[in-house]
Every structure is written in structure tokens, then in C-alpha cells.
Design a protein around this motif. Structure first.
Motif, PDB file in Angstrom:
ATOM      1  N   ALA A   1     -12.199   0.505  -7.433  1.00 21.15           N
ATOM      2  CA  ALA A   1     -11.327  -0.677  -7.525  1.00 21.15           C
ATOM      3  C   ALA A   1     -11.168  -1.058  -8.980  1.00 21.15           C
ATOM      4  O   ALA A   1     -12.126  -1.003  -9.752  1.00 21.15           O
ATOM      5  CB  ALA A   1     -11.904  -1.833  -6.720  1.00 21.15           C
TER       6      ALA A   1
ATOM      7  N   TRP B   1       0.843  -1.203   0.000  1.00 21.84           N
ATOM      8  CA  TRP B   1       0.000   0.000   0.000  1.00 21.84           C
ATOM      9  C   TRP B   1       0.874   1.247   0.000  1.00 21.84           C
ATOM     10  O   TRP B   1       1.999   1.254   0.485  1.00 21.84           O
ATOM     11  CB  TRP B   1      -0.944  -0.015   1.202  1.00 21.84           C
ATOM     12  CG  TRP B   1      -0.268   0.211   2.540  1.00 21.84           C
ATOM     13  CD1 TRP B   1       0.525  -0.651   3.232  1.00 21.84           C
ATOM     14  CD2 TRP B   1      -0.321   1.415   3.307  1.00 21.84           C
ATOM     15  NE1 TRP B   1       0.955  -0.103   4.378  1.00 21.84           N
ATOM     16  CE2 TRP B   1       0.447   1.175   4.474  1.00 21.84           C
ATOM     17  CE3 TRP B   1      -0.941   2.642   3.153  1.00 21.84           C
ATOM     18  CZ2 TRP B   1       0.605   2.155   5.452  1.00 21.84           C
ATOM     19  CZ3 TRP B   1      -0.806   3.614   4.117  1.00 21.84           C
ATOM     20  CH2 TRP B   1      -0.024   3.367   5.257  1.00 21.84           C
ATOM     21  N   THR B   2       0.320   2.268  -0.587  1.00 24.47           N
ATOM     22  CA  THR B   2       0.962   3.581  -0.620  1.00 24.47           C
ATOM     23  C   THR B   2      -0.094   4.621  -0.304  1.00 24.47           C
ATOM     24  O   THR B   2      -1.301   4.336  -0.331  1.00 24.47           O
ATOM     25  CB  THR B   2       1.586   3.874  -1.997  1.00 24.47           C
ATOM     26  OG1 THR B   2       0.559   3.800  -2.997  1.00 24.47           O
ATOM     27  CG2 THR B   2       2.684   2.877  -2.342  1.00 24.47           C
ATOM     28  N   GLN B   3       0.358   5.867  -0.016  1.00 24.01           N
ATOM     29  CA  GLN B   3      -0.607   6.919   0.320  1.00 24.01           C
ATOM     30  C   GLN B   3      -0.032   8.273  -0.026  1.00 24.01           C
ATOM     31  O   GLN B   3       1.164   8.446  -0.235  1.00 24.01           O
ATOM     32  CB  GLN B   3      -0.931   6.857   1.820  1.00 24.01           C
ATOM     33  CG  GLN B   3       0.264   7.166   2.711  1.00 24.01           C
ATOM     34  CD  GLN B   3      -0.129   7.336   4.166  1.00 24.01           C
ATOM     35  OE1 GLN B   3      -1.227   7.788   4.471  1.00 24.01           O
ATOM     36  NE2 GLN B   3       0.774   6.976   5.089  1.00 24.01           N
TER      37      GLN B   3
ATOM     38  N   SER C   1     -14.754   5.758  -3.359  1.00 24.57           N
ATOM     39  CA  SER C   1     -13.776   4.670  -3.460  1.00 24.57           C
ATOM     40  C   SER C   1     -13.966   3.921  -4.769  1.00 24.57           C
ATOM     41  O   SER C   1     -15.086   3.811  -5.296  1.00 24.57           O
ATOM     42  CB  SER C   1     -13.944   3.702  -2.278  1.00 24.57           C
ATOM     43  OG  SER C   1     -13.726   4.373  -1.062  1.00 24.57           O
TER      44      SER C   1
ATOM     45  N   TYR D   1      -3.770   3.887  -1.562  1.00 29.77           N
ATOM     46  CA  TYR D   1      -3.779   2.928  -2.662  1.00 29.77           C
ATOM     47  C   TYR D   1      -3.308   1.570  -2.123  1.00 29.77           C
ATOM     48  O   TYR D   1      -2.232   1.468  -1.528  1.00 29.77           O
ATOM     49  CB  TYR D   1      -2.867   3.367  -3.801  1.00 29.77           C
ATOM     50  CG  TYR D   1      -3.218   4.725  -4.369  1.00 29.77           C
ATOM     51  CD1 TYR D   1      -4.243   4.852  -5.298  1.00 29.77           C
ATOM     52  CD2 TYR D   1      -2.533   5.870  -3.962  1.00 29.77           C
ATOM     53  CE1 TYR D   1      -4.578   6.097  -5.816  1.00 29.77           C
ATOM     54  CE2 TYR D   1      -2.864   7.107  -4.474  1.00 29.77           C
ATOM     55  CZ  TYR D   1      -3.882   7.222  -5.402  1.00 29.77           C
ATOM     56  OH  TYR D   1      -4.224   8.443  -5.913  1.00 29.77           O
TER      57      TYR D   1
ATOM     58  N   ASN E   1      -2.615  -2.493  -3.143  1.00 29.62           N
ATOM     59  CA  ASN E   1      -2.370  -3.430  -4.244  1.00 29.62           C
ATOM     60  C   ASN E   1      -2.420  -4.843  -3.673  1.00 29.62           C
ATOM     61  O   ASN E   1      -1.583  -5.223  -2.860  1.00 29.62           O
ATOM     62  CB  ASN E   1      -1.011  -3.140  -4.881  1.00 29.62           C
ATOM     63  CG  ASN E   1      -0.833  -3.876  -6.191  1.00 29.62           C
ATOM     64  OD1 ASN E   1      -1.271  -5.003  -6.325  1.00 29.62           O
ATOM     65  ND2 ASN E   1      -0.183  -3.235  -7.138  1.00 29.62           N
TER      66      ASN E   1
ATOM     67  N   THR F   1      -5.344  10.253  -0.475  1.00 29.38           N
ATOM     68  CA  THR F   1      -5.796   8.945  -0.950  1.00 29.38           C
ATOM     69  C   THR F   1      -4.848   7.850  -0.480  1.00 29.38           C
ATOM     70  O   THR F   1      -3.627   8.058  -0.375  1.00 29.38           O
ATOM     71  CB  THR F   1      -5.875   8.918  -2.488  1.00 29.38           C
ATOM     72  OG1 THR F   1      -6.630  10.023  -2.947  1.00 29.38           O
ATOM     73  CG2 THR F   1      -6.543   7.642  -2.982  1.00 29.38           C
TER      74      THR F   1
ATOM     75  N   LEU G   1      -6.344  -3.266  -7.643  1.00 29.49           N
ATOM     76  CA  LEU G   1      -5.851  -1.972  -7.172  1.00 29.49           C
ATOM     77  C   LEU G   1      -7.044  -1.197  -6.627  1.00 29.49           C
ATOM     78  O   LEU G   1      -7.963  -0.848  -7.377  1.00 29.49           O
ATOM     79  CB  LEU G   1      -5.174  -1.205  -8.318  1.00 29.49           C
ATOM     80  CG  LEU G   1      -4.650   0.183  -7.964  1.00 29.49           C
ATOM     81  CD1 LEU G   1      -3.560   0.076  -6.886  1.00 29.49           C
ATOM     82  CD2 LEU G   1      -4.086   0.874  -9.208  1.00 29.49           C
TER      83      LEU G   1
ATOM     84  N   SER H   1      -8.517   2.174  -4.627  1.00 27.81           N
ATOM     85  CA  SER H   1      -8.247   3.572  -4.285  1.00 27.81           C
ATOM     86  C   SER H   1      -9.264   4.011  -3.251  1.00 27.81           C
ATOM     87  O   SER H   1     -10.477   3.944  -3.502  1.00 27.81           O
ATOM     88  CB  SER H   1      -8.337   4.467  -5.525  1.00 27.81           C
ATOM     89  OG  SER H   1      -7.416   4.052  -6.507  1.00 27.81           O
TER      90      SER H   1
END
Length: 412
Positions: free
Chosen positions: A64, A10-12, A62, A18, A20, A16, A72, A74
Motif C-alpha cells: 500500500a 479499482w483496476t486489474q 500485498s 489495484y 484507489n 494483480t 493505492l 496493490s
């Protein structure tokens, strides 16, 4: 128990998150994603990924995307700030708390789905109502336009009739004035006009009487009857005529005639209770087709069989009865009927190409069910030669060819 997915990433950013999730070979149509403001679940049996989110997110925005072996997701944040972690760690071992959040999220998701379904149904109902109202409005306008056209035509006809009546009245008044005040020549002209009117009626009556007299004329005499002489070609025995064989040949012909009479008498005895239309081979063929379509294969066999006894020169009867025997697993009878159909479908022309394909495929299928794959392959190849662009026929022929080649390899 499902297998929990742990190799996610995951990232941010400030707005937001994200996530994976690898799908581990699952197809997109088999992935179920549930997302609320505090819970996320990605299910693709036997694997499961769920996250109890660190902060609430905006579930309405949200989204997907599933493809290329990953999902993925969001998740827009409600509060723009950096998260310390993706999930709440304080409830990692609290099963009751997880169950409560999970049930609350699933209940909210179900309510959301039912609300969307209800809104779609209301929208469809509103669209139907609007369409119906528009159709009624258009029909009303069309009726009003038609009524306007009728009223205009009625007014126009009434005006023309009034003008004609006025013109007739004026002409009558002018004639009356001329007859009272005019010169002798004008009076004679008026009398002549009045005398000419009955003459027209007399001429019309004369024409009608002439037509009626023509209708009452005598009919033509009947045609002359006569006799047409018909000569039949004598039957010539196929072998050379020998004096020593004449008696045997005559005896053979008599036996053949008696056999035909016996068969015909038995057939007539069977058909005596049937209606005249039911003795027609074409009617019996249609009856057999209907029985086959409804799954009554024995009834279809009986209908085709009686039609064949009435007319043995229709190849479709044999081919259709072969299809019935295939369904009933009478494989040898199916081969015999299909062979008879192919014998009748000569010479091979474009008009009977489809019938030859069907008969060949049915005989080949019977051979294959008897495990005579080499003979079945010959029939399928013959059908494929007639219809080379038939993909289903190509696939079946290839399967039988592989079976034959495999059998040959085993024997070697």
C-alpha cells in the motif's frame, strides 16, 4: 457509526488488483490499513472502506502507498485470472457472514503482527548474542596476544640474565687463571682492578654523605617584617560646603552610619546559625538556582533575597529573583527586580548581552501579563535588538506587536 467510502475505484490485470481509495483530507499518519487474503480495510476516522474480496489474494506480497490524498493498494492474485467484480455480492446483506470474515481476518492480522514482532525480538536477541560472542572472542585474542608478549619478554630477560651470569663467571675464571699463571705485571694489574672497585663505592658513599649534609643545612632566616602605610580618601559631601550646613551634614552622616550598623547587626543576627559557606552570595545563588529548577520558587526567592542583602551589586541575583516572581505571579516585584538588574548591567558590552536579554524579556513578560502591552513591546524590542537572530524572541515580539496594533485599531 463510521462513514463508508463509496467513491473508490479499482483496476486489474491477470495477476494483480489495484484499488484507489480517496482519503478525503486525512493525513498519511492517521490512515490504518489491514489486508488479508480475503479482506481489506482502510480506516481514517470518521471514514471507513472495507472490501470482502471476490477471490483470495497473496497477503505477503500485498503493498500500500499513501500520498497525494489517496491510498493505492496493490493485491497480487493467487490465481491468475480476471475477476468479475471486486467484492463478493452474495454476502452484501448477510451481517453475520461479514462479521465472521472480518473477525477472522483481524485475528489473522493480529497473529501476523505478533509473529513479526516475535521474529524481530528473536533477531535482536541473536544480534546481541553474536555481538557479545564477537566481543568475547576479541577480548580473548587480545589477552592471548598480551600473554604472548609477556612470555616473549620474560624469555628474553631470562636469556639476557643467563648470558650475563655466564659472562661474569668466565671473567672471574680468567682473572683467577691470570692471578695464578700470569706475570708479576699482570698480577699487579689484577690487584689494581680489585683495588679500584672499592674506591668507586667510597666515592659513591662520599657523594651521598655530601648530599645528606646539604639537606641538614640550616634553613634561611625569616623575611624582615614591616608596616605598610594606607591612607583613605576622605568622603566629600556632594553639595557645596557651607558653614551653615556643616552641622546638618554631620548629623545626616551619623544617621546613615547608625542605619548601616543596625542593618548589619540584624543581618548578623540572622546569619549566626548558618555555616560559613552558607553566608557566601555565590553559594546562595547556586542554592536558589537549584530551588528554581526543582519548582521551589519561594525557596529560590528567599535564597536570592539573602544573597542580595549580602551583596547588592550582582545583577544575576535580581534577574533570577524576577524569574521566580513571574512564576509566583508577583508581577510588580518582577518588574522591580528586572529593572534593578538592567541598571546594574551597565555599561552594555558583549559580555553582559545575554544577561540583558534575559532581564528585558522577564520585565516585558511581566508588563504583558499586567496587560501593559506597549511597555512590554519596548522591552522585547530592546532584547531583539541585542539578539536579532533569536527566532523565539522574534515570534513573541510579533505577537505583542499585533496585540498592540489591534488595540490601537479598536480605539480608533
Amino acid at each position: 457509526m463510521p462513514l463508508l467510502v463509496s467513491d473508490y475505484s479499482w483496476t486489474q490485470n491477470d495477476s494483480t488488483v489495484y484499488i484507489n481509495v480517496p482519503l478525503k483530507g486525512a493525513k498519511a499518519v492517521k490512515v490504518d490499513i489491514v489486508s488479508t487474503d480475503e479482506y481489506l480495510k482502510v480506516s481514517f476516522p470518521p471514514y471507513l472502506f472495507e472490501a470482502f474480496l471476490f477471490e483470495p489474494v497473496d497477503e505477503d506480497r500485498s503493498s500500500a502507498k499513501v500520498g497525494n490524498g489517496v491510498a493505492l493498494i496493490s493485491l497480487p492474485k493467487r490465481i491468475n485470472k480476471q475477476w468479475d467484480q471486486l467484492m463478493i455480492t452474495t454476502i452484501s446483506d448477510d451481517k453475520d457472514k461479514k462479521k465472521e470474515i472480518r473477525e477472522r481476518a483481524l485475528l489473522r492480522y493480529q497473529e501476523k503482527l505478533s509473529s513479526e514482532s516475535r521474529q524481530k525480538a528473536e533477531k535482536r536477541q541473536a544480534d546481541k548474542k553474536y555481538t557479545l560472542e564477537m566481543m568475547m572472542k576479541l577480548e580473548k585474542e587480545e589477552r592471548e596476544n598480551i600473554q604472548k608478549i609477556k612470555d616473549a619478554e620474560r624469555e628474553k630477560t631470562a636469556a639476557e640474565l643467563a648470558a650475563w651470569q655466564l659472562r661474569q663467571k668466565q671473567e672471574a675464571e680468567e682473572d683467577a687463571k691470570l692471578s695464578q699463571r700470569g706475570s708479576p705485571n699482570q698480577q699487579r694489574a689484577g690487584k689494581q682492578r680489585q683495588e679500584n672497585k672499592p674506591s668507586v663505592k667510597l666515592d659513591q658513599r662520599t657523594n651521598s654523605e655530601a648530599k645528606s649534609s646539604k639537606k641538614q643545612a640550616d634553613p634561611p632566616p625569616p623575611r624582615v617584617s614591616g608596616n605598610i602605610q594606607i591612607t583613605f580618601t576622605p568622603r566629600v559631601f556632594p553639595t557645596a560646603l557651607r558653614e551653615s550646613r556643616v552641622a546638618e551634614e554631620e548629623e545626616w552622616l551619623n544617621k546613615q552610619a547608625e542605619a548601616r550598623r543596625a542593618v548589619n547587626s540584624e543581618l548578623l543576627e540572622e546569619l549566626k546559625d548558618l555555616k560559613e559557606e552558607q553566608k557566601n552570595p555565590d553559594w546562595l545563588k547556586d542554592k536558589g538556582d537549584k530551588c528554581f529548577a526543582s519548582g521551589d520558587y519561594l525557596g529560590a526567592v528567599n535564597a536570592y533575597g539573602l544573597a542580595i542583602r549580602l551583596n547588592r551589586k550582582i545583577p544575576a541575583l535580581y534577574s533570577n529573583r524576577a524569574a521566580c516572581h513571574l512564576k509566583l505571579r508577583n508581577l510588580h516585584k518582577a518588574i522591580g527586580d528586572a529593572s534593578q538588574a538592567l541598571d546594574l548591567l551597565t555599561p552594555p558590552v558583549a559580555a553582559n548581552a545575554a544577561a540583558r536579554v534575559r532581564a528585558s524579556v522577564r520585565r516585558g513578560s511581566a508588563f504583558c501579563q499586567l496587560q501593559l502591552y506597549a511597555e512590554g513591546l519596548q522591552d522585547f524590542q530592546a532584547a531583539l535588538k541585542i539578539d536579532p537572530h533569536n527566532e523565539a524572541l522574534q515570534a513573541d515580539t510579533q505577537k505583542i506587536r499585533e496585540i498592540v496594533q489591534g488595540s490601537a485599531a479598536e480605539t480608533q
